[in-house]
Enzyme design. Sequence first.
Site, short mmCIF file in Angstrom:
data_model
loop_
_atom_site.label_atom_id
_atom_site.label_comp_id
_atom_site.label_asym_id
_atom_site.label_seq_id
_atom_site.Cartn_x
_atom_site.Cartn_y
_atom_site.Cartn_z
N MET A 193 0.77 -1.09 0.01
CA MET A 193 0.08 0.08 -0.31
C MET A 193 1.05 1.14 -0.02
O MET A 193 0.57 2.31 0.36
CB MET A 193 -1.16 -0.08 1.17
CG MET A 193 -1.89 -1.05 1.19
SD MET A 193 -3.38 -0.79 2.16
CE MET A 193 -2.73 -0.78 3.66
N GLY A 194 2.28 1.00 -0.36
CA GLY A 194 3.13 2.26 -0.74
C GLY A 194 3.62 2.54 0.92
O GLY A 194 3.59 2.16 1.89
N HIS A 203 9.40 -3.53 2.97
CA HIS A 203 9.27 -3.76 1.66
C HIS A 203 10.20 -3.93 0.75
O HIS A 203 10.34 -4.78 -0.14
CB HIS A 203 8.52 -2.30 1.02
CG HIS A 203 7.09 -2.17 1.83
ND1 HIS A 203 6.93 -1.04 2.66
CD2 HIS A 203 5.95 -2.62 1.82
CE1 HIS A 203 5.81 -1.19 3.11
NE2 HIS A 203 5.42 -2.27 2.67
N GLN A 219 5.86 -11.41 6.79
CA GLN A 219 5.35 -12.23 8.02
C GLN A 219 4.72 -11.24 8.95
O GLN A 219 4.02 -11.59 9.91
CB GLN A 219 6.44 -12.98 8.80
CG GLN A 219 5.82 -13.97 9.77
CD GLN A 219 7.00 -14.31 10.76
OE1 GLN A 219 8.03 -14.91 10.53
NE2 GLN A 219 6.49 -14.26 12.01
N LYS A 220 5.17 -9.94 8.99
CA LYS A 220 4.61 -9.13 9.84
C LYS A 220 3.06 -9.08 10.13
O LYS A 220 2.39 -8.75 10.86
CB LYS A 220 5.15 -7.73 9.48
CG LYS A 220 4.14 -6.18 9.61
CD LYS A 220 4.60 -5.77 11.11
CE LYS A 220 3.73 -4.55 11.44
NZ LYS A 220 2.61 -4.23 10.64
N ASP A 221 2.51 -9.28 8.80
CA ASP A 221 1.06 -9.41 8.43
C ASP A 221 0.62 -10.92 8.71
O ASP A 221 0.25 -11.49 7.52
CB ASP A 221 0.53 -8.72 7.29
CG ASP A 221 0.70 -7.23 7.49
OD1 ASP A 221 0.25 -6.51 8.38
OD2 ASP A 221 1.58 -6.62 6.76
N GLN A 246 -2.78 -12.14 7.45
CA GLN A 246 -2.90 -11.88 6.24
C GLN A 246 -2.37 -13.11 5.18
O GLN A 246 -2.69 -13.35 4.24
CB GLN A 246 -2.43 -10.48 5.79
CG GLN A 246 -2.29 -10.16 4.41
CD GLN A 246 -1.85 -8.73 4.15
OE1 GLN A 246 -2.57 -7.93 4.26
NE2 GLN A 246 -0.84 -8.56 3.77
N VAL A 276 11.01 -7.33 9.35
CA VAL A 276 12.25 -6.24 9.43
C VAL A 276 11.86 -5.54 10.44
O VAL A 276 10.86 -5.02 10.75
CB VAL A 276 12.65 -5.54 8.01
CG1 VAL A 276 13.69 -4.70 8.20
CG2 VAL A 276 12.66 -6.66 6.95
N SER A 292 4.30 1.07 7.71
CA SER A 292 4.11 2.52 7.26
C SER A 292 3.39 3.24 8.21
O SER A 292 3.42 4.69 8.28
CB SER A 292 3.28 2.52 5.91
OG SER A 292 3.96 1.56 5.18
O1 PAF Z 1 -0.09 -5.79 3.46
C1 PAF Z 1 -0.55 -4.81 2.91
O2 PAF Z 1 0.15 -3.93 2.32
C2 PAF Z 1 -1.86 -4.75 2.00
O3 PAF Z 1 -2.82 -5.57 2.96
C3 PAF Z 1 -1.93 -5.72 0.78
C4 PAF Z 1 -1.65 -7.21 0.66
C5 PAF Z 1 -0.99 -4.88 -0.12
C6 PAF Z 1 -3.20 -5.59 0.20
O4 PAF Z 1 -3.73 -4.33 0.14
#
Ligand code: PAF
Length: 286
Positions: free
Chosen positions: A30-31, A37, A148-150, A153, A176, A186
Amino acid sequence: MQVITTISEMQQWSQQQRRMGKTIGVVPTMGYLHDGHCSLIERAAAECDAVVTTIFVNPLQFGQGEDFERYPRDMERDTTIARAAGSSVVFAPTTAEMYPSGFATTIDVGPIAERFEGAFRPGHFRGVATVVAKLFNLTQPHVAYFGQKDYQQCLVISQMVRDLNMDITLRILPTVREQDGLAMSSRNVYLSAEQRRTASLLYRALQAGIDAIARGERRRQHINKRMQEILDQIPDARIDYAAAATAERLEEPDEFPPGASVVLLLAVRIGSTRLIDNMLTTVPYD
Ligand code: PAF
């Protein structure tokens, strides 16, 4: 490095890469890119012929009153970082491009999406699974990279890839961390200097849970309590959950048997900033 904003151009690029026999790696983001990242992009660049970094703040995964509007955005900075880390393409579509009027299909992966984050952010993982499926269709990757932070997800996306027979390899790379242990995110920019200082207690809490298990603690509530005690030292904190669960299915037995893979999961609000983190461990044999 190319910046692509339209679906048609993205699909054409991916088809062309595949026709040329190139392997495509995708790093969905998501930038507001950080070193976490970058570690994903760098790994993708090392393993694949071409790397697409997607940058899209996905409205579908934010609930009412969450931080969609204020989520940090800086496309110029992100493209510079993505290029330096080894991306071939940044794909940055608009919301209208991703969700044109009449858009109606969503993906629901079942029980794994209902616990923990799913319970506190209803509909969140439906939004994540849906956008990730779309990004996979647009970028046609051979390999997709997530942090792995998420953790939950990652489980949700694995379930979707498995259930929908998506021909994509998932690579989950380690979290990290900043020097004091705070997981890079972020959202860390939201923290005041004082909040940032105490935020490292999330890492300390996870370590306390890991230590307890290493010393032989198998009772879930006791492990949770160890983490909770550390988190209670953060002024202005609200703990959504501090929980040990089975690593594969996020179940919460009273006790974890020897050899069990356990994940420790945290979600804590410090002021108006919600942070998540996790660690994995294995319950030792006596
Ligand atoms: O982890 C993220 O940044 C978001 O949940 C993802 C996987 C890009 C989906 O929008």
